[in-house]
Design a protein around this motif. Structure first.
Motif, PDB file in Angstrom:
ATOM      1  N   PRO A  54       0.745  -1.448   0.015  1.00  0.00           N
ATOM      2  CA  PRO A  54       0.041   0.063  -0.043  1.00  0.00           C
ATOM      3  C   PRO A  54       0.920   1.182   0.058  1.00  0.00           C
ATOM      4  O   PRO A  54       0.296   2.482  -0.584  1.00  0.00           O
ATOM      5  N   LYS A  55       2.156   1.296   0.675  1.00  0.00           N
ATOM      6  CA  LYS A  55       2.998   2.531   0.479  1.00  0.00           C
ATOM      7  C   LYS A  55       4.012   2.609  -0.654  1.00  0.00           C
ATOM      8  O   LYS A  55       4.693   3.368  -0.549  1.00  0.00           O
ATOM      9  N   GLY A  56       4.009   1.688  -1.549  1.00  0.00           N
ATOM     10  CA  GLY A  56       4.924   1.474  -2.498  1.00  0.00           C
ATOM     11  C   GLY A  56       5.192   0.169  -3.137  1.00  0.00           C
ATOM     12  O   GLY A  56       4.263  -0.635  -3.407  1.00  0.00           O
ATOM     13  N   LEU A  57       6.344  -0.153  -2.927  1.00  0.00           N
ATOM     14  CA  LEU A  57       6.775  -1.551  -3.248  1.00  0.00           C
ATOM     15  C   LEU A  57       7.751  -2.149  -2.043  1.00  0.00           C
ATOM     16  O   LEU A  57       8.551  -1.416  -1.435  1.00  0.00           O
ATOM     17  N   ALA A 112       9.171   3.730  -1.376  1.00  0.00           N
ATOM     18  CA  ALA A 112       7.826   4.382  -1.439  1.00  0.00           C
ATOM     19  C   ALA A 112       7.561   4.945  -3.031  1.00  0.00           C
ATOM     20  O   ALA A 112       8.602   4.969  -3.650  1.00  0.00           O
ATOM     21  N   HIS A 113       6.551   5.585  -2.907  1.00  0.00           N
ATOM     22  CA  HIS A 113       6.026   6.018  -4.412  1.00  0.00           C
ATOM     23  C   HIS A 113       6.825   7.154  -4.817  1.00  0.00           C
ATOM     24  O   HIS A 113       6.967   7.232  -5.991  1.00  0.00           O
ATOM     25  N   ASP A 114       7.725   7.989  -3.912  1.00  0.00           N
ATOM     26  CA  ASP A 114       8.416   9.149  -4.235  1.00  0.00           C
ATOM     27  C   ASP A 114       9.712   8.477  -4.202  1.00  0.00           C
ATOM     28  O   ASP A 114      10.645   9.421  -4.453  1.00  0.00           O
ATOM     29  N   LEU A 115      10.000   7.317  -4.478  1.00  0.00           N
ATOM     30  CA  LEU A 115      11.510   6.756  -4.519  1.00  0.00           C
ATOM     31  C   LEU A 115      12.306   6.882  -3.337  1.00  0.00           C
ATOM     32  O   LEU A 115      13.493   6.852  -3.461  1.00  0.00           O
ATOM     33  N   SER A 116      11.920   7.105  -2.093  1.00  0.00           N
ATOM     34  CA  SER A 116      12.457   7.040  -1.013  1.00  0.00           C
ATOM     35  C   SER A 116      12.427   5.584  -0.550  1.00  0.00           C
ATOM     36  O   SER A 116      11.542   4.795  -0.909  1.00  0.00           O
TER      37      SER A 116
END
Length: 146
Positions: A40-43, A68-72
């Motif tokens: 849910p928070k990314g991969l 995370a979706h923002d590549l963090s």
């Protein structure tokens, strides 16, 4: 020319080959697989494989992160590790008292390399990891999941 990545580019199974070189001359190699799957928070990132030390000692190793979706990239305990530059390039992480300087290279996408140089009072090593998409997804997933 480099590839600009998005989070979904990483979804799936990858092979990885990691070389570790300590400043004192000790070497190690890690061969394994990394799987990125939806969260849910990314991969969720999970790598598994075998570490082989310079003296021949072998052991199984694994690690997990949240991408995370923002590549963090986040440690399992919720601490920020670093940010991935979408076009490749430099990143860093401070883990008192050690400093991690990283570099992502997407020029050979869908293969890519992540390099870390780690320095501090207790650490002094370089690490290079080469990722390649697994050729046969089903076989690779079965091996990675046991």
């Amino acid at each position: 020319m480099t590839h600009t990545v998005t989070l979904t580019d990483f979804t799936g199974v990858w092979t990885l080959d990691r070389a570790i070189q300590h400043a004192d001359g000790l070497r190690a190699r890690f061969l394994g697989q990394a799987i990125w799957w939806p969260d849910p928070k990314g991969l969720t990132y999970h790598e598994t494989g075998e570490m082989v030390l310079g003296d021949g000692t072998r052991f199984l190793a694994e690690r997990r992160y949240l991408w995370a979706h923002d590549l963090s990239v986040w440690f399992e305990d919720g601490r920020l590790f670093h940010h991935i530059p979408p076009n490749g390039g430099e990143t860093a992480h401070w883990c008192d008292p050690d400093h991690y300087d990283g570099h992502y290279d997407f020029a050979d996408w869908p293969e890519f390399t992540v390099t870390w140089r780690v320095r501090g009072p207790r650490k002094d090593y370089g690490m290079e990891t080469r990722y390649r998409r697994a050729r046969d997804f089903a076989d690779a997933a079965a091996r990675a999941l046991g």
